[in-house]
Design a protein around this motif. Structure first.
Motif, PDB file in Angstrom:
ATOM      1  N   VAL A  94       0.713  -1.184  -0.194  1.00 33.61           N
ATOM      2  CA  VAL A  94       0.120  -0.085   0.350  1.00 33.61           C
ATOM      3  C   VAL A  94       0.656   1.206   0.508  1.00 33.61           C
ATOM      4  CG1 VAL A  94      -1.507   1.039   1.054  1.00 33.61           C
ATOM      5  CG2 VAL A  94      -2.183  -1.185   1.176  1.00 33.61           C
ATOM      6  N   GLU A  95       2.413   1.739   0.739  1.00 34.31           N
ATOM      7  CA  GLU A  95       2.981   2.269   0.555  1.00 34.31           C
ATOM      8  C   GLU A  95       3.156   2.116  -0.514  1.00 34.31           C
ATOM      9  OE1 GLU A  95       2.805   5.276   3.168  1.00 34.31           O
ATOM     10  OE2 GLU A  95       4.650   5.048   2.630  1.00 34.31           O
ATOM     11  N   LEU A  96       4.430   1.204  -0.970  1.00 34.30           N
ATOM     12  CA  LEU A  96       4.756   1.114  -2.313  1.00 34.30           C
ATOM     13  C   LEU A  96       3.767   1.956  -3.028  1.00 34.30           C
ATOM     14  CD1 LEU A  96       7.541   0.219  -3.716  1.00 34.30           C
ATOM     15  CD2 LEU A  96       6.216  -1.787  -4.262  1.00 34.30           C
ATOM     16  N   GLU A  97       2.205   1.453  -3.262  1.00 37.92           N
ATOM     17  CA  GLU A  97       1.470   2.188  -4.419  1.00 37.92           C
ATOM     18  C   GLU A  97       1.392   3.663  -4.138  1.00 37.92           C
ATOM     19  OE1 GLU A  97      -2.482   0.329  -4.120  1.00 37.92           O
ATOM     20  OE2 GLU A  97      -3.250   1.926  -5.366  1.00 37.92           O
ATOM     21  N   ARG A  98       1.251   4.045  -2.495  1.00 38.05           N
ATOM     22  CA  ARG A  98       0.845   5.915  -2.041  1.00 38.05           C
ATOM     23  C   ARG A  98       2.332   6.307  -2.696  1.00 38.05           C
ATOM     24  NH1 ARG A  98       2.645   9.308   0.755  1.00 38.05           N
ATOM     25  NH2 ARG A  98       3.950   8.083   1.766  1.00 38.05           N
ATOM     26  N   ILE A  99       3.440   5.629  -3.219  1.00 33.51           N
ATOM     27  CA  ILE A  99       4.384   6.947  -3.174  1.00 33.51           C
ATOM     28  C   ILE A  99       4.704   6.779  -5.088  1.00 33.51           C
ATOM     29  CG2 ILE A  99       6.938   6.915  -2.709  1.00 33.51           C
ATOM     30  CD1 ILE A  99       6.949   5.287  -0.139  1.00 33.51           C
ATOM     31  N   ALA A 100       4.460   5.433  -5.307  1.00 32.69           N
ATOM     32  CA  ALA A 100       4.616   5.820  -6.959  1.00 32.69           C
ATOM     33  C   ALA A 100       3.723   6.127  -7.191  1.00 32.69           C
ATOM     34  CB  ALA A 100       4.510   4.363  -7.040  1.00 32.69           C
ATOM     35  N   LEU A 101       2.470   6.413  -6.940  1.00 26.06           N
ATOM     36  CA  LEU A 101       1.824   7.326  -7.503  1.00 26.06           C
ATOM     37  C   LEU A 101       1.574   9.187  -7.855  1.00 26.06           C
ATOM     38  CD1 LEU A 101      -2.035   5.248  -7.089  1.00 26.06           C
ATOM     39  CD2 LEU A 101      -0.258   5.622  -9.131  1.00 26.06           C
ATOM     40  N   GLN A 102       2.639   9.192  -6.567  1.00 27.98           N
ATOM     41  CA  GLN A 102       3.123  10.515  -6.388  1.00 27.98           C
ATOM     42  C   GLN A 102       4.001  10.604  -6.977  1.00 27.98           C
ATOM     43  OE1 GLN A 102       3.502  10.874  -2.349  1.00 27.98           O
ATOM     44  NE2 GLN A 102       1.171  11.691  -1.514  1.00 27.98           N
ATOM     45  N   ASP A 103       4.744   9.651  -7.949  1.00 29.60           N
ATOM     46  CA  ASP A 103       6.141   9.858  -8.010  1.00 29.60           C
ATOM     47  C   ASP A 103       5.925  10.206  -9.953  1.00 29.60           C
ATOM     48  OD1 ASP A 103       9.330   8.760  -7.284  1.00 29.60           O
ATOM     49  OD2 ASP A 103       9.031   9.250  -9.096  1.00 29.60           O
ATOM     50  N   GLU A 104       6.672  11.926 -10.246  1.00 28.80           N
ATOM     51  CA  GLU A 104       7.103  11.736 -11.260  1.00 28.80           C
ATOM     52  C   GLU A 104       7.381  10.727 -12.466  1.00 28.80           C
ATOM     53  OE1 GLU A 104       5.485  14.278 -12.868  1.00 28.80           O
ATOM     54  OE2 GLU A 104       6.250  13.945 -15.044  1.00 28.80           O
ATOM     55  N   TYR A 105       8.769   9.695 -11.924  1.00 28.43           N
ATOM     56  CA  TYR A 105       8.409   8.814 -12.594  1.00 28.43           C
ATOM     57  C   TYR A 105       7.479   8.178 -13.114  1.00 28.43           C
ATOM     58  CZ  TYR A 105      11.270   4.824 -14.650  1.00 28.43           C
ATOM     59  OH  TYR A 105      11.922   3.443 -14.838  1.00 28.43           O
TER      60      TYR A 105
END
Ligand code: SDX
Length: 433
Positions: free
Chosen positions: A343-354
């Motif tokens: 869940v944390e991985l998804e949260r971070i990834a969905l905010q990351d420009e890359y």
């Protein structure tokens, strides 16, 4: 009045050509008329990995990657997930319409009474090392079924096609369970015709030392729902493999075994196994930033497994449903500790420009493995749990291909970039490299 045509000017000759546009496509074969001289083969299209090439007309599954839409025979996946069952969806995919109660009853009866495999399959299965990956066992044993049903080669005959399709759908859970039991050093459990398709599979996996096995209804419903979500997905890598191999008019067992091989790959159905290994490698939410950094830097060609999709450039609609199923399963099994990392991985990834720039969202494989692990399956079984339901999609697509008057043996062309014609060099004339 605008015309549904493309006008192409060949600047090499100044000639113009008019090519019809049908269903948003041009027939690549229409380019062959574009030549610079009489001995010119004519133009071809070049599309490695078929990024922009339709290889068939299909009425089975519709996907809109930008809107995150998935429909089986026109029915939204969200409605089927909520209201249908896997075998009802199997009937829908194979026949194009939802079954009447009688039709469904007959279909379930047929599948239920074809779950056994020839006893020799056990000997074949026993030949594998104890630690053989179950996907390799599944691909081999499905191909071996071709030797047990010689009538399967009559692919133009609807009766023969349908009996083989029934056998494939019915026997896949049995073969999957046998491969699991072999890898655990446990005796094989035979199918129980009094159980549902999913309950029978779980009993063949789990039963030890008792005459019957009671399946938890929440887990049975969860796996049935996961099977619905994985049943078909139009022209993905494994379905294209089944269609391509099947186009040689080989039997469906040989074609489906090719699909299992393609699904086994970590970029395709093997991704659910790779996601769990990735979450275990990350180990703790505090390690996520370093992992994301490694993925973005291309270090060791790391990917965020379970993210990205060739077609979905928005959230995979199946991932949304699976996330809901996960909560229901964890109520029964206890929460999978890796869920917090996911869940944390998804949260971070969905905010990351890359990831945002590349439209990388969680796909069907991101959360499914967490459920399978919570249900007690080893990671090696995860792609097998994908292959069982996808057998329905492969069979529906295979039969559509067989019946399609436009289809023939698949045989693409190439751009030759190798050595020009040259004469043989005798051994004593060859310079050391
Ligand atoms: C399934 O086709 C289907 O329908 C498949 C499926 C089905 O139901 O049959 O939906 C099931 O296979 C789902 C996908 C499961 N695979 C994974 O989760 C593996 C991780 N995902 C990637 O390998 C990738 O996203 C694919 C294979 C799914 C799609 O790859 P594409 O369409 O060929 O995209 P690409 O590799 O060209 O990537 C485009 C860019 C690249 O970066 P740049 O070169 O532009 O800098 O996005 C990057 C890639 O490096 N990228 C990723 C990434 N996926 C793509 N970067 C990090 N992590 C990822 N997961």
């Amino acid at each position: 009045m605008p015309k549904d045509t493309l006008t192409i000017t060949d600047n090499r000759t100044g000639k113009t050509y008019e090519v019809p546009i049908e269903n948003g496509c041009i027939r690549t074969h229409a380019l062959r008329q574009i030549k610079v001289g009489d001995d010119d083969f004519g133009l071809m299209g070049y599309d490695p990995a078929f990024l922009n090439t339709a290889n068939c007309r299909s009425a089975i599954t519709f996907i809109d990657g930008d809107k995150g839409i998935l429909e089986y025979r026109g029915y939204p996946i969200e409605q089927l997930a909520e209201k249908s069952s896997f075998l009802e969806v199997a009937y829908l995919l194979l026949n194009g319409e939802l079954p009447t109660p009688k039709e469904l009853e007959k279909f379930i009866h047929l599948v239920t009474h074809h779950t056994y495999v020839h006893e020799n399959i056990k000997t074949f299965m026993d030949g594998f090392r104890y630690d053989a990956h179950p996907m390799s066992m599944l691909a081999s044993t499905v191909a071996a079924l071709s030797g047990f049903y010689p009538d399967a080669k009559h692919t133009k005959d609807e009766h023969h096609r349908r009996i083989q399709i029934t056998r494939l759908i019915a026997k896949m859970p049995t073969l999957a369970a046998f491969s699991y039991r072999h890898s655990m050093g446990l005796p094989y459990i035979y199918p129980d015709n009094d159980l549902s398709y999913v309950a029978n599979f779980l009993a063949m996996i789990r039963r030890i030392g008792t005459a019957t096995y009671k399946v938890h209804p929440t887990l049975e419903r969860a796996l049935d729902l996961l099977f619905i979500l994985h049943a078909d997905h139009e022209q993905n890598c494994s379905t294209t493999s089944v269609r391509t191999v099947g186009s040689s008019e080989v039997d469906p067992y040989s074609a489906v075994s090719a699909g299992i091989g393609a699904l086994y790959g970590p970029l395709h159905g093997g991704a659910n196994e790779a996601v769990l290994r990735m979450l275990r490698e990350i180990g703790h939410v505090s390690k996520i930033p370093d992992f994301i950094k490694a993925v973005k830097s291309g270090e060791g060609e790391k990917k965020l497994m379970g993210f990205g999709h060739r077609v979905y450039k928005s959230y995979d609609p199946r991932a949304k449903v699976i996330k809901r199923v996960a909560d229901e399963v964890f109520e029964v099994t206890g929460k999978n500790p890796l869920l917090d990392i996911a869940v944390e991985l998804e949260r971070i990834a969905l905010q990351d420009e890359y990831f945002v720039k590349r439209k990388l969202y969680p796909n069907v494989d991101f959360y499914s493995g967490l459920i399978y692990e919570a249900m007690g399956f080893p990671v090696e079984m995860f792609p097998v749990l994908f292959a069982i339901p996808r057998t329905v999609g492969w069979c529906a697509q295979w039969e559509e291909m067989v019946k399609d008057p436009e289809q023939k043996i698949a045989r693409p062309r190439q751009i030759y970039v190798g050595a020009q014609r040259r004469d043989y060099v005798p051994m004593d004339k060859r310079a050391a490299k």
